[in-house]
Scaffold this motif. Structure first.
Motif, PDB file in Angstrom:
ATOM      1  N   CYS A   1       8.476   5.744  11.104  1.00 15.06           N
ATOM      2  CA  CYS A   1       8.436   5.016  12.363  1.00 15.06           C
ATOM      3  C   CYS A   1       9.833   5.103  12.963  1.00 15.06           C
ATOM      4  O   CYS A   1      10.821   4.770  12.296  1.00 15.06           O
TER       5      CYS A   1
ATOM      6  N   HIS B   1      11.248   3.337  14.987  1.00 15.63           N
ATOM      7  CA  HIS B   1      11.898   2.038  15.209  1.00 15.63           C
ATOM      8  C   HIS B   1      12.300   1.374  13.898  1.00 15.63           C
ATOM      9  O   HIS B   1      13.335   0.750  13.804  1.00 15.63           O
ATOM     10  N   CYS B   2      11.433   1.485  12.882  1.00 15.67           N
ATOM     11  CA  CYS B   2      11.668   0.725  11.642  1.00 15.67           C
ATOM     12  C   CYS B   2      12.131   1.609  10.485  1.00 15.67           C
ATOM     13  O   CYS B   2      12.500   1.100   9.434  1.00 15.67           O
TER      14      CYS B   2
ATOM     15  N   HIS C   1       0.621   0.284  10.200  1.00 12.83           N
ATOM     16  CA  HIS C   1       1.947  -0.042  10.743  1.00 12.83           C
ATOM     17  C   HIS C   1       1.928  -0.091  12.269  1.00 12.83           C
ATOM     18  O   HIS C   1       2.349  -1.066  12.871  1.00 12.83           O
TER      19      HIS C   1
ATOM     20  N   CYS D   1       4.313  -2.961  13.378  1.00  9.91           N
ATOM     21  CA  CYS D   1       5.571  -2.557  14.006  1.00  9.91           C
ATOM     22  C   CYS D   1       5.993  -3.548  15.106  1.00  9.91           C
ATOM     23  O   CYS D   1       5.279  -3.729  16.095  1.00  9.91           O
TER      24      CYS D   1
HETATM   25 ZN   LIG Z   1       7.784   0.407  13.286  1.00  7.56          ZN
END
Ligand SMILES: [Zn+2]
Length: 274
Positions: free
Chosen positions: A216, A218-219, A227, A232
């Motif tokens: 991901c 972002h994460c 997710h 998320c």
């Molecule tokens: Zn994420």
């Protein structure tokens, strides 16, 4: 209302079904003539046809114009179809033909159920009683009924195996049901099916390319359907905007509005990667 002047004998037939059994009955206005419990794999259609067959078999040459009343339109369609493959419908046709050659005319009439026609209600009652009897008929083995039973048994076995499996797919689609999507366009259906089995291009494309798992952006965790649909934090606002509950089972359930998921995927720009 049935014109009783037109017929010198009127029979009523009906079938009944509960969870375990199918039954049928033949009555006159005042008496029950026959009731049968059919093998449990029979369909209610088979029950209706078996009732009509039983009725035509009770006709003797003391009557010349006989009406058989049924509330089953599908049975009448089967019997009227000269090319029918249904052995019960064929048997009814042959018996009526044989009776006609003895100058006995048999009319099979459709009467709507539950509108207070007394003979009809008697037949309905008798069929329901037969459900709890041991008047089993053993010889009704219709190919179609057996096919449906086999399908049911196979699905149950498959479901049991699925229940015992411990894959992430199982948590997304807990119930085996081959075709349980509401009407939607083909492309969207494909996306929903991919989400439900947990395999999408975004999450599993790396397998085909022998690369590393997709993260991901972002994460930095491994990207999964769960997710981006529920976890998320980057998509919290979009989830709210499209009424995504975050409970994947719930969001991908056929009874919920799957367009929400489709719109959400488009919003977070993942639609074309599913
Ligand atoms: Zn994420």
């Amino acid at each position: 209302m049935i014109n009783s002047n037109k017929f010198d004998h009127i029979l009523y037939t009906d079938a009944s079904k509960n969870e375990n059994s199918v039954s049928c009955s033949v009555t006159t206005l005042h008496n029950t003539i026959a009731k049968h419990l059919l093998p449990s794999h029979c369909s209610v259609h088979t029950g209706e046809l078996y009732g009509i067959l039983t009725a035509v078999n009770t006709i003797t040459n003391t009557n010349k114009t006989v009406a058989i009343c049924t509330d089953s339109l599908s049975s009448i369609h089967s019997i009227n179809n000269i090319y029918t493959q249904n052995p019960l419908a064929q048997n009814i046709q042959e018996t009526c033909h044989a009776l006609a050659s003895q100058n006995i005319s048999v009319s099979i009439l459709w009467v709507p159920s539950h509108v207070g026609i007394i003979g009809n209600e008697r037949a309905d009652q008798a069929a329901k009683e037969a459900l709890n009897s041991d008047l089993t008929v053993k010889e009704v083995q219709l190919y179609k009924d057996l096919k449906n039973t086999l399908k049911q048994i196979t699905t149950n076995k498959w479901q049991n195996l699925w229940n015992q499996s411990n894959t992430k797919l199982q948590s997304i689609q807990p119930t085996i049901n081959v075709n349980n999507l509401p009407p939607m366009n083909r492309r969207d259906k494909i996306k929903i099916r991919r989400l439900r089995i947990g395999h999408t291009r975004a999450t599993h494309g790396y397998v085909m390319e022998s690369g590393n798992p997709t993260l991901c952006e972002h994460c930095n965790c491994q990207l999964s359907v769960k997710h981006f649909l529920s976890e998320c934090p980057q998509y919290n606002v979009a989830r709210q905007r499209h009424n995504i509950t975050g409970d994947t089972k719930e969001d991908l359930n056929p009874s919920s509005n799957l367009n929400n998921i489709i719109n959400y995927l488009k919003d977070i720009k993942l639609y074309s990667y599913i």
